[in-house]
Design a protein around this motif. Sequence first.
Motif, PDB file in Angstrom:
ATOM      1  N   VAL A 151       0.929  -1.148  -0.012  1.00 28.02           N
ATOM      2  CA  VAL A 151       0.043   0.020   0.001  1.00 28.02           C
ATOM      3  C   VAL A 151       0.871   1.183  -0.048  1.00 28.02           C
ATOM      4  N   PRO A 152       1.272   1.822  -1.279  1.00 24.72           N
ATOM      5  CA  PRO A 152       2.142   2.818  -1.348  1.00 24.72           C
ATOM      6  C   PRO A 152       1.496   4.093  -1.219  1.00 24.72           C
ATOM      7  N   VAL A 153       0.981   4.262   0.088  1.00 29.19           N
ATOM      8  CA  VAL A 153       0.133   5.568   0.195  1.00 29.19           C
ATOM      9  C   VAL A 153       0.661   7.007  -0.061  1.00 29.19           C
ATOM     10  N   THR A 154       1.771   7.183   0.444  1.00 31.54           N
ATOM     11  CA  THR A 154       2.590   8.369   0.075  1.00 31.54           C
ATOM     12  C   THR A 154       2.637   8.724  -1.479  1.00 31.54           C
ATOM     13  N   VAL A 155       3.114   8.001  -1.935  1.00 29.88           N
ATOM     14  CA  VAL A 155       3.014   8.285  -3.609  1.00 29.88           C
ATOM     15  C   VAL A 155       1.944   8.525  -4.051  1.00 29.88           C
ATOM     16  N   LEU A 156       0.846   7.571  -3.678  1.00 25.54           N
ATOM     17  CA  LEU A 156      -0.469   7.753  -4.320  1.00 25.54           C
ATOM     18  C   LEU A 156      -1.148   9.045  -3.813  1.00 25.54           C
ATOM     19  N   MET A 157      -0.795   9.568  -2.464  1.00 23.57           N
ATOM     20  CA  MET A 157      -1.775  10.565  -2.111  1.00 23.57           C
ATOM     21  C   MET A 157      -0.871  11.947  -2.890  1.00 23.57           C
ATOM     22  N   PHE A 158       0.253  11.973  -2.979  1.00 21.97           N
ATOM     23  CA  PHE A 158       0.933  13.028  -3.653  1.00 21.97           C
ATOM     24  C   PHE A 158       0.439  13.172  -4.984  1.00 21.97           C
ATOM     25  N   ARG A 159       0.265  12.300  -5.740  1.00 18.04           N
ATOM     26  CA  ARG A 159      -0.229  12.310  -7.105  1.00 18.04           C
ATOM     27  C   ARG A 159      -1.534  12.863  -7.200  1.00 18.04           C
ATOM     28  N   ALA A 160      -2.446  12.213  -6.085  1.00 13.19           N
ATOM     29  CA  ALA A 160      -3.783  12.826  -6.142  1.00 13.19           C
ATOM     30  C   ALA A 160      -3.857  14.154  -5.632  1.00 13.19           C
ATOM     31  N   GLN A 161      -2.889  14.625  -4.795  1.00 13.88           N
ATOM     32  CA  GLN A 161      -2.805  16.171  -4.358  1.00 13.88           C
ATOM     33  C   GLN A 161      -2.361  16.990  -5.371  1.00 13.88           C
ATOM     34  N   GLN A 162      -1.732  16.550  -6.647  1.00  7.61           N
ATOM     35  CA  GLN A 162      -1.288  17.185  -7.672  1.00  7.61           C
ATOM     36  C   GLN A 162      -2.008  17.010  -8.880  1.00  7.61           C
ATOM     37  N   GLY A 163      -3.333  16.367  -8.683  1.00  7.10           N
ATOM     38  CA  GLY A 163      -4.215  16.410  -9.623  1.00  7.10           C
ATOM     39  C   GLY A 163      -3.865  15.491 -10.864  1.00  7.10           C
ATOM     40  N   ALA A 164      -3.265  14.363 -10.386  1.00  6.31           N
ATOM     41  CA  ALA A 164      -3.202  13.082 -11.435  1.00  6.31           C
ATOM     42  C   ALA A 164      -4.539  12.848 -11.878  1.00  6.31           C
ATOM     43  N   SER A 165      -4.687  12.370 -13.056  1.00  5.33           N
ATOM     44  CA  SER A 165      -6.134  11.888 -13.774  1.00  5.33           C
ATOM     45  C   SER A 165      -6.490  10.606 -13.149  1.00  5.33           C
ATOM     46  N   ASP A 166      -5.270   9.794 -12.762  1.00  5.24           N
ATOM     47  CA  ASP A 166      -5.590   8.403 -12.182  1.00  5.24           C
ATOM     48  C   ASP A 166      -4.522   8.088 -11.171  1.00  5.24           C
ATOM     49  N   PRO A 167      -4.640   8.475  -9.808  1.00  3.76           N
ATOM     50  CA  PRO A 167      -3.273   8.478  -8.955  1.00  3.76           C
ATOM     51  C   PRO A 167      -2.796   7.117  -8.930  1.00  3.76           C
ATOM     52  N   ALA A 168      -3.685   5.804  -8.929  1.00  2.00           N
ATOM     53  CA  ALA A 168      -3.268   4.586  -8.908  1.00  2.00           C
ATOM     54  C   ALA A 168      -2.696   3.921 -10.124  1.00  2.00           C
ATOM     55  N   ALA A 169      -2.478   4.899 -11.437  1.00  2.00           N
ATOM     56  CA  ALA A 169      -1.917   4.197 -12.664  1.00  2.00           C
ATOM     57  C   ALA A 169      -0.478   3.652 -12.241  1.00  2.00           C
ATOM     58  N   VAL A 170       0.286   4.262 -11.403  1.00  2.00           N
ATOM     59  CA  VAL A 170       1.799   3.736 -11.164  1.00  2.00           C
ATOM     60  C   VAL A 170       1.700   2.549 -10.152  1.00  2.00           C
TER      61      VAL A 170
END
Length: 407
Positions: A151-170
């Motif tokens: 569960v790589p929460v830190t990475v996903l939450m930074f992508r979500a905060q920066q407006g990624a179209s789909d944070p979980a794509a990575v």
Amino acid sequence: MHRLFSLFFLAGIAGAVTQLIGGDMAAPGRLINALWSAADLAVEVSLGLIGVLALWSGLFKMAEASNLAARLSSWVEPVLARLMPGVRRTPEASAPVSMNLAANMLGLDNAATPLGLKAMERLQLGNPQPTRATDSQIMFLVLNTSSVTLVPVTVLMFRAQQGASDPAAVYLPLLMATTVSTLVGILVTARVQRISLRDPLLLVVAGIWLAMLAALGTIVWLAPTELANTLSSLLGNGILLLVLSAFFVAAWRGGVDSYDTFVEGAKEGFTLAVRLIPYLVAMLAAIAMLRAGGVLDLFLDGIRFGAAAIGWDTRFVDALPVAFLKPLSGSGARAAMVDVMQTQGVDSLAARMAAVMQGSTETTFYVLAVYFGSVGIRDFRYALWCGLAADAAGLIAAILLSYAFWG
């Protein structure tokens, strides 16, 4: 870290002075403006993380209260005994070691660190030379610096905060990269310690895990581009939903008041978001000084020129600041990842690659200093090199996998 921090600032100033001597009268003003902008960005990013951090902190609090990590550790323990034979001589270390690795896998950072310190303390009980690291302590450190994170929460939450179209794509390439890091770390350390990895249980566990990742990766890779992106997103989000379901089911079976526990954990998330501000201010400001002074671009352009000269694609160069900082500082690498997202676009190849790099390894120097320092070990032996080998493998895998998925 303080030397690196000072170096970044002084190098940025030196770069601006060089530009000024060269006739660029706007260089000093550009440097100061970059400094103010970086400080504002750090606060903006940290405050924007409050909601996501509160959410995941609440969920992780449920996982801790329901003893989910303890249950996972009981599954890890048989594998661990084969990778760390010395644990058999100190059976009291088995539980905290297993629980630390289980907490790392679940992304329970708040629980993983104290458990890790407790595990190192217990492993120290069987150490005949208290200032010198044992084989088991070194393997434990390498497993910490390269452990697979489900569960790589830190990475996903930074992508979500920066407006990624789909944070979980990575998620899928990140899981593959961190697996490579772990396997290389184990192989190198086991080779040095002359531990046989041909044990049937180790081979079965590794085979099942690799086969699953290979199957998922092959499906995504062979699919048409648009379908591949959809499948990658579906896999990432699907696995996260399964983990969330496990949290709630474990809480229900353990008789945990999920609502009250979640709220209590969410309060910790708010505090954590505020605590992130000074670290992000420090490192984003330092990176901004390097960039505005022209030093970072000069360094990356040198690598870009060398890569182009031998015929390589050079888009990976923009993500390299994360790779350079990751073994040294988690906060520095996070700041570098945010910087890449800001300058290249959150859904660009470089930004996605930076996110995979961030989640593929741990901060080797930090873990080594904290864990060994807590028990007074001064002779690290080969621990640093084994940890750095795992880091290098994870970061190289992050580059190659990013090209395979999005290049």
